[in-house]
Design a protein around this motif. Structure first.
Motif, PDB file in Angstrom:
ATOM      1  N   THR A 194      43.116  61.262  33.993  1.00 17.46           N
ATOM      2  CA  THR A 194      43.504  60.901  32.624  1.00 17.46           C
ATOM      3  C   THR A 194      42.550  61.472  31.582  1.00 17.46           C
ATOM      4  O   THR A 194      42.820  61.384  30.398  1.00 17.46           O
ATOM      5  N   GLU A 221      49.008  56.364  38.749  1.00 16.75           N
ATOM      6  CA  GLU A 221      47.645  55.863  38.600  1.00 16.75           C
ATOM      7  C   GLU A 221      46.775  56.961  38.017  1.00 16.75           C
ATOM      8  O   GLU A 221      47.175  58.112  37.946  1.00 16.75           O
ATOM      9  N   GLY A 222      45.577  56.583  37.586  1.00 17.85           N
ATOM     10  CA  GLY A 222      44.701  57.570  36.972  1.00 17.85           C
ATOM     11  C   GLY A 222      43.261  57.429  37.406  1.00 17.85           C
ATOM     12  O   GLY A 222      42.821  56.371  37.830  1.00 17.85           O
ATOM     13  N   THR A 224      39.181  59.324  36.225  1.00 15.77           N
ATOM     14  CA  THR A 224      38.570  60.154  35.193  1.00 15.77           C
ATOM     15  C   THR A 224      37.625  61.147  35.853  1.00 15.77           C
ATOM     16  O   THR A 224      37.121  60.889  36.948  1.00 15.77           O
ATOM     17  N   ASP A 229      34.891  57.847  43.846  1.00 18.01           N
ATOM     18  CA  ASP A 229      35.406  56.822  44.747  1.00 18.01           C
ATOM     19  C   ASP A 229      36.837  56.481  44.356  1.00 18.01           C
ATOM     20  O   ASP A 229      37.087  55.932  43.297  1.00 18.01           O
ATOM     21  N   ARG A 231      39.102  55.074  46.700  1.00 18.83           N
ATOM     22  CA  ARG A 231      39.699  54.335  47.817  1.00 18.83           C
ATOM     23  C   ARG A 231      40.532  53.142  47.372  1.00 18.83           C
ATOM     24  O   ARG A 231      41.587  52.877  47.934  1.00 18.83           O
ATOM     25  N   ALA A 232      40.029  52.431  46.349  1.00 11.12           N
ATOM     26  CA  ALA A 232      40.756  51.232  45.913  1.00 11.12           C
ATOM     27  C   ALA A 232      42.155  51.604  45.431  1.00 11.12           C
ATOM     28  O   ALA A 232      43.156  51.007  45.849  1.00 11.12           O
ATOM     29  N   THR A 233      42.221  52.623  44.572  1.00 19.29           N
ATOM     30  CA  THR A 233      43.519  53.008  44.029  1.00 19.29           C
ATOM     31  C   THR A 233      44.394  53.630  45.109  1.00 19.29           C
ATOM     32  O   THR A 233      45.614  53.418  45.120  1.00 19.29           O
ATOM     33  N   ASN A 235      44.474  52.844  48.226  1.00 22.71           N
ATOM     34  CA  ASN A 235      45.057  51.750  49.002  1.00 22.71           C
ATOM     35  C   ASN A 235      46.226  51.120  48.271  1.00 22.71           C
ATOM     36  O   ASN A 235      47.212  50.706  48.877  1.00 22.71           O
ATOM     37  N   LYS A 236      46.090  51.054  46.956  1.00 27.31           N
ATOM     38  CA  LYS A 236      47.163  50.484  46.149  1.00 27.31           C
ATOM     39  C   LYS A 236      48.403  51.388  46.223  1.00 27.31           C
ATOM     40  O   LYS A 236      49.526  50.905  46.409  1.00 27.31           O
TER      41      LYS A 236
ATOM     42  N   ASN B   3      45.365  43.877  53.018  1.00 32.36           N
ATOM     43  CA  ASN B   3      44.993  44.814  51.971  1.00 32.36           C
ATOM     44  C   ASN B   3      43.777  44.318  51.203  1.00 32.36           C
ATOM     45  O   ASN B   3      42.888  45.078  50.852  1.00 32.36           O
ATOM     46  N   GLN B   6      40.747  44.973  53.190  1.00 36.74           N
ATOM     47  CA  GLN B   6      40.483  46.411  53.135  1.00 36.74           C
ATOM     48  C   GLN B   6      39.757  46.764  51.827  1.00 36.74           C
ATOM     49  O   GLN B   6      38.785  47.506  51.820  1.00 36.74           O
ATOM     50  N   GLN B   7      40.256  46.214  50.746  1.00 33.10           N
ATOM     51  CA  GLN B   7      39.637  46.498  49.453  1.00 33.10           C
ATOM     52  C   GLN B   7      38.227  45.924  49.395  1.00 33.10           C
ATOM     53  O   GLN B   7      37.342  46.506  48.766  1.00 33.10           O
ATOM     54  N   ASN B  10      35.984  48.378  51.006  1.00 35.87           N
ATOM     55  CA  ASN B  10      35.750  49.481  50.078  1.00 35.87           C
ATOM     56  C   ASN B  10      34.732  49.079  49.020  1.00 35.87           C
ATOM     57  O   ASN B  10      33.846  49.849  48.661  1.00 35.87           O
ATOM     58  N   LEU B  14      30.834  50.676  48.219  1.00 37.19           N
ATOM     59  CA  LEU B  14      30.520  51.164  46.876  1.00 37.19           C
ATOM     60  C   LEU B  14      29.364  50.352  46.295  1.00 37.19           C
ATOM     61  O   LEU B  14      28.422  50.899  45.715  1.00 37.19           O
ATOM     62  N   THR B 254      36.429  47.687  42.603  1.00 30.53           N
ATOM     63  CA  THR B 254      37.472  47.954  43.590  1.00 30.53           C
ATOM     64  C   THR B 254      38.694  47.082  43.350  1.00 30.53           C
ATOM     65  O   THR B 254      39.830  47.547  43.421  1.00 30.53           O
ATOM     66  N   SER B 257      40.671  48.254  40.282  1.00 33.87           N
ATOM     67  CA  SER B 257      41.488  49.434  40.591  1.00 33.87           C
ATOM     68  C   SER B 257      42.634  49.082  41.517  1.00 33.87           C
ATOM     69  O   SER B 257      43.729  49.601  41.397  1.00 33.87           O
ATOM     70  N   GLY B 258      42.345  48.218  42.474  1.00 37.88           N
ATOM     71  CA  GLY B 258      43.317  47.944  43.523  1.00 37.88           C
ATOM     72  C   GLY B 258      44.435  47.001  43.101  1.00 37.88           C
ATOM     73  O   GLY B 258      45.552  47.107  43.593  1.00 37.88           O
ATOM     74  N   TYR B 259      44.117  46.084  42.205  1.00 35.25           N
ATOM     75  CA  TYR B 259      45.130  45.102  41.834  1.00 35.25           C
ATOM     76  C   TYR B 259      45.505  45.150  40.362  1.00 35.25           C
ATOM     77  O   TYR B 259      46.550  44.672  39.966  1.00 35.25           O
ATOM     78  N   GLY B 260      44.629  45.715  39.560  1.00 39.10           N
ATOM     79  CA  GLY B 260      44.956  45.831  38.142  1.00 39.10           C
ATOM     80  C   GLY B 260      45.318  47.256  37.826  1.00 39.10           C
ATOM     81  O   GLY B 260      46.106  47.879  38.526  1.00 39.10           O
ATOM     82  N   ASN B 261      44.674  47.801  36.820  1.00 40.83           N
ATOM     83  CA  ASN B 261      44.947  49.166  36.416  1.00 40.83           C
ATOM     84  C   ASN B 261      43.693  49.991  36.665  1.00 40.83           C
ATOM     85  O   ASN B 261      42.599  49.606  36.250  1.00 40.83           O
ATOM     86  N   SER B 262      43.864  51.124  37.366  1.00 43.52           N
ATOM     87  CA  SER B 262      42.704  51.927  37.726  1.00 43.52           C
ATOM     88  C   SER B 262      41.931  52.393  36.496  1.00 43.52           C
ATOM     89  O   SER B 262      40.757  52.706  36.570  1.00 43.52           O
ATOM     90  N   LEU B 263      42.603  52.458  35.354  1.00 38.76           N
ATOM     91  CA  LEU B 263      41.934  52.954  34.156  1.00 38.76           C
ATOM     92  C   LEU B 263      41.028  51.902  33.516  1.00 38.76           C
ATOM     93  O   LEU B 263      40.212  52.213  32.685  1.00 38.76           O
ATOM     94  N   ARG B 265      38.909  50.125  35.215  1.00 43.17           N
ATOM     95  CA  ARG B 265      37.801  49.872  36.116  1.00 43.17           C
ATOM     96  C   ARG B 265      36.460  49.879  35.388  1.00 43.17           C
ATOM     97  O   ARG B 265      35.687  48.938  35.475  1.00 43.17           O
TER      98      ARG B 265
END
Lengths: 400, 293
Positions: A194, A221-222, A224, A229, A231-233, A235-236, B3, B6-7, B10, B14, B254, B257-263, B265
């Motif tokens: 993004t 998904e995005g 930057t 890392d 991995r979290a996204t 997995n999603k 899941n 798993q997260q 991860n 990190l 994690t 990113s995994g449950y909300g919005n990766s942006l 984070r």
């Protein structure tokens, strides 16, 4: 007294040395010009300015494109020139510097060029545009892919003297979406950078084409640039079960991303753009992870198309068996497109060349058959490159 | 649920890297009340020393890590002597700005010496293996990073609680002047603190290289700032706080990113910093005192 004499002597010597090296440069240039098979008999020539990055950060782009362009010029001249006139290349090194590129363009206008080919990078092309447009000299950019090159970003008007022979960045998204649809995938996820216009543009056009073709984007998904890392996204994304994952980005992020995706058990095919194309992609991600990964590019030297085969053979013969890259092919196509425009215009006048370039139709280049659209971007094919056990293999050529 | 676990894995690996860097921040702050912004860049230098140890000397990852830790320990001592010691009695802002200067110095000296392009950590130095536990995936790198981080933290904790030097460190952290009156060589203790903190950062650097595959001269910036957040989250100056803060921040990022919005984070990570400063400025493990920033 003695000391100041010494200083003078040194400064004189330095000047002499500098002049000597300058003269050396001059000699170098003339020798490359003479390097062509010069069979000119008539006094009249068509001067083409080659304003390219021959040194500096992007020297490899410029020198490969120059080699491609010189091959085209030599072939044309050997075949009797264009409209009976020999082509005279005037080669200049802009040192990968935008200001230098602009200065050189001004100097080339002084040498009465009919058209300028180059520079390669969008930044240097942008710097060259004002002075050339002012003088009414057309410029053909072989590889500048930024969208705002041919269209003025302030007024949204097409720049009348600016053309290119490469497709623009977002077009790669269209090609990859076409490929995914052709392969029978109906669901896809997008994981884009993004923070980059390049990535956003590719993702946008992928989405548009994929959805227009009946596909569904199940996740978008995005990340930057600078992220390592993912991995979290990933997995999603895995949880949404897409059949195809589109990752338009640059290799710095994409390589660890692919590796982590495979480690997370994502086995579906992944696709991206030419930002993937780096040796680091393989060394970071590894050959196994890259299997079933595809990216779009302008050209592949392995293409079985007869024009490509002929070009690769001629290029290798001319340059010590070196394999031509996309820049070499685009440099070659830029010259050939100019030649085709001159022939159809029946004149080497800059304005006539400009008009002919604007209406270039079905020009058969090495990198595909091109038709100039109203924004001076060619509509042309692209290739899909696949990683097979670590090697880049041409998969297919996609016609738009 | 699967899941989620798993997260969590991860997030832990990190967080382990954040925690190791955060330890150095917190130790230095505990002793001389300085936010050492060059700390992330020491991690970068450590990553490069490890890289050259593996590629040029052909050592394995463990030796490379040891080598990086030793080099950075020395580097940490030198930086303290050259840049921070002359400013020890100046204002804290002067020392802080110097730290930022040292950070840029380290970054761009590396750009100058080695170029700005990234380098690829040799993959065969630590071949990836993936283990499956009833649907969960874990690589040997996850285990490597988490286990080495926990191991180093236990060693550190034992060192501080059980040895004479550790005791002296605690004394200096409590009151420098009083410690000095009790016959503790304060300069020596400060050097030891910088050495240990830098060595831990170097270990984190090598782990980062092994884990993510590439290193570059500016790689220390973001993890450095995140580790600073982790240190503040746990309570800056408190060693168990830095560990907990690091792991918590890793897991938080994690999960966002995994449950909300990766942006969101990074926004979440820095949001936590703002929240903790507003609600409990002494950090999760901090005791009530109005003095700390």
């Amino acid at each position: 007294m003695k000391k100041s004499f010494k200083r003078k002597a040194i400064s004189l010597l330095t000047t002499a040395l500098l002049l000597g090296s300058l003269a050396g440069c001059g000699n170098g240039e003339t020798s490359t010009e003479d390097g062509g098979t010069n069979t000119a008999t008539s006094g009249e020539t068509i001067k083409i300015g080659l304003n390219m990055e021959l040194s500096g950060d992007t020297a490899s782009y410029g020198s490969n494109a120059r080699d491609g362009a010189m091959l085209a010029i030599n072939e044309l001249n050997a075949a009797g020139g264009v409209l009976g006139m020999q082509i005279e290349p005037i080669e200049r090194d802009n040192k990968s510097d935008a200001a230098e590129a602009a200065t050189l363009s001004a100097a080339l206008i002084g040498e009465e060029i009919a058209v300028q080919v180059g520079p390669l990078t969008s930044g240097c092309v942008n710097a060259s545009i004002p002075v050339l447009s002012e003088a009414g000299i057309p410029i053909v950019a072989p590889a500048a892919t930024a969208a705002n090159i041919t269209v003025d970003p302030d007024t949204n008007e097409v720049r009348p003297y600016v053309f290119r022979v490469c497709f623009i960045d977002p077009f790669q998204g269209t090609l990859m979406a076409q490929f995914a649809l052709d392969s029978g995938y109906t669901t896809a996820a997008i994981y884009k950078d993004t923070s980059s216009d390049y990535s956003q543009g590719l993702a946008e056009s992928f989405k548009t084409t994929f959805e227009a073709g009946g596909g569904t984007i199940v996740a978008e998904e995005g990340f930057t640039s600078g992220d390592r890392d993912f991995r979290a996204t990933l997995n999603k994304i895995k949880g949404t079960n897409p059949e195809f994952l589109y990752v338009p980005g640059y290799y710095q992020e994409v390589a660890p991303l692919i590796k982590q995706a495979r480690e997370a058990g994502i086995t579906i095919p992944m696709g991206g753009g030419d930002g993937w194309d780096s040796p680091d992609t393989l060394s970071v991600a590894g050959a196994d992870a890259l299997n079933n990964c595809f990216f779009t590019n302008h050209y592949s030297s392995e293409d079985a198309d007869e024009k490509v085969v002929a070009f690769v053979t001629a290029y290798k013969a001319a340059y010590n068996d070196k394999t031509p890259d996309a820049f070499a092919a685009l440099g070659y196509d830029a010259i050939m497109a100019v030649a085709s425009a001159i022939e159809s215009a029946g004149s080497a006048d800059p304005q006539a060349i400009t008009d002919a370039l604007a209406s270039l139709t079905d020009f058969e280049g090495v990198t595909g058959t091109m038709t100039m659209d109203e924004q001076h971007n060619p509509i042309k094919a692209g290739v899909i490159i696949e990683y097979v056990d670590g090697a880049q293999v041409m998969n297919t050529r996609i016609e738009p | 649920m699967l899941n989620f676990i798993q997260q969590l894995i991860n997030g832990l690996s990190l967080g382990a890297i954040y925690a190791l860097i955060a330890l150095g921040y917190t130790m230095v702050y505990g002793i001389i009340k300085l936010i050492n912004f060059a700390h992330g860049d020491i991690m970068m230098v450590g990553a490069y020393v490890g890289f050259f140890s593996i590629t040029l000397l052909g050592t394995n990852v463990w030796v490379a890590m040891l080598f990086a830790m030793l080099t950075c320990a020395v580097l940490g001592i030198i930086i303290e002597k050259v840049a921070y010691k002359p400013l020890r009695n100046s204002t804290r802002i002067a020392a802080l700005i110097t730290a930022i200067g040292v950070s840029f110095f380290l970054e761009y000296i590396m750009v100058f010496l080695l170029g700005a392009t990234q380098r690829v950590y040799p993959a065969d130095a630590f071949p990836t293996q993936t283990y499956h536990f009833s649907g969960l995936l874990m690589t040997n790198k996850d285990i490597f990073v988490i286990a080495s981080a926990v191991f180093l933290m236990i060693i550190l904790q034992l060192f501080i609680k059980k040895t004479r030097t550790g005791k002296a460190m605690r004394a200096v952290s409590l009151d420098q002047d009083a410690a000095s009156l009790m016959g503790i060589n304060v300069n020596h203790i400060i050097s030891v603190t910088f050495a240990i903190g830098s060595a831990l950062a170097a270990a984190a650097g090598v782990m980062y290289g092994v884990f993510y595959g590439t290193i570059n001269p500016l790689m220390g910036m973001v993890p450095g700032i995140k580790a600073f957040v982790a240190a503040v989250l746990g309570g800056i100056g408190i060693i168990p706080g830095a560990m907990a803060g690091g792991f918590l921040l890793g897991i938080l990022e994690t999960m966002v990113s995994g449950y909300g919005n990766s942006l969101f984070r990074d926004a979440a990570a820095y949001g936590v910093l703002i929240l903790i400063l507003l609600i409990k400025p002494t950090g999760l493990f901090g005791e009530k005192s109005g003095e700390k920033i």
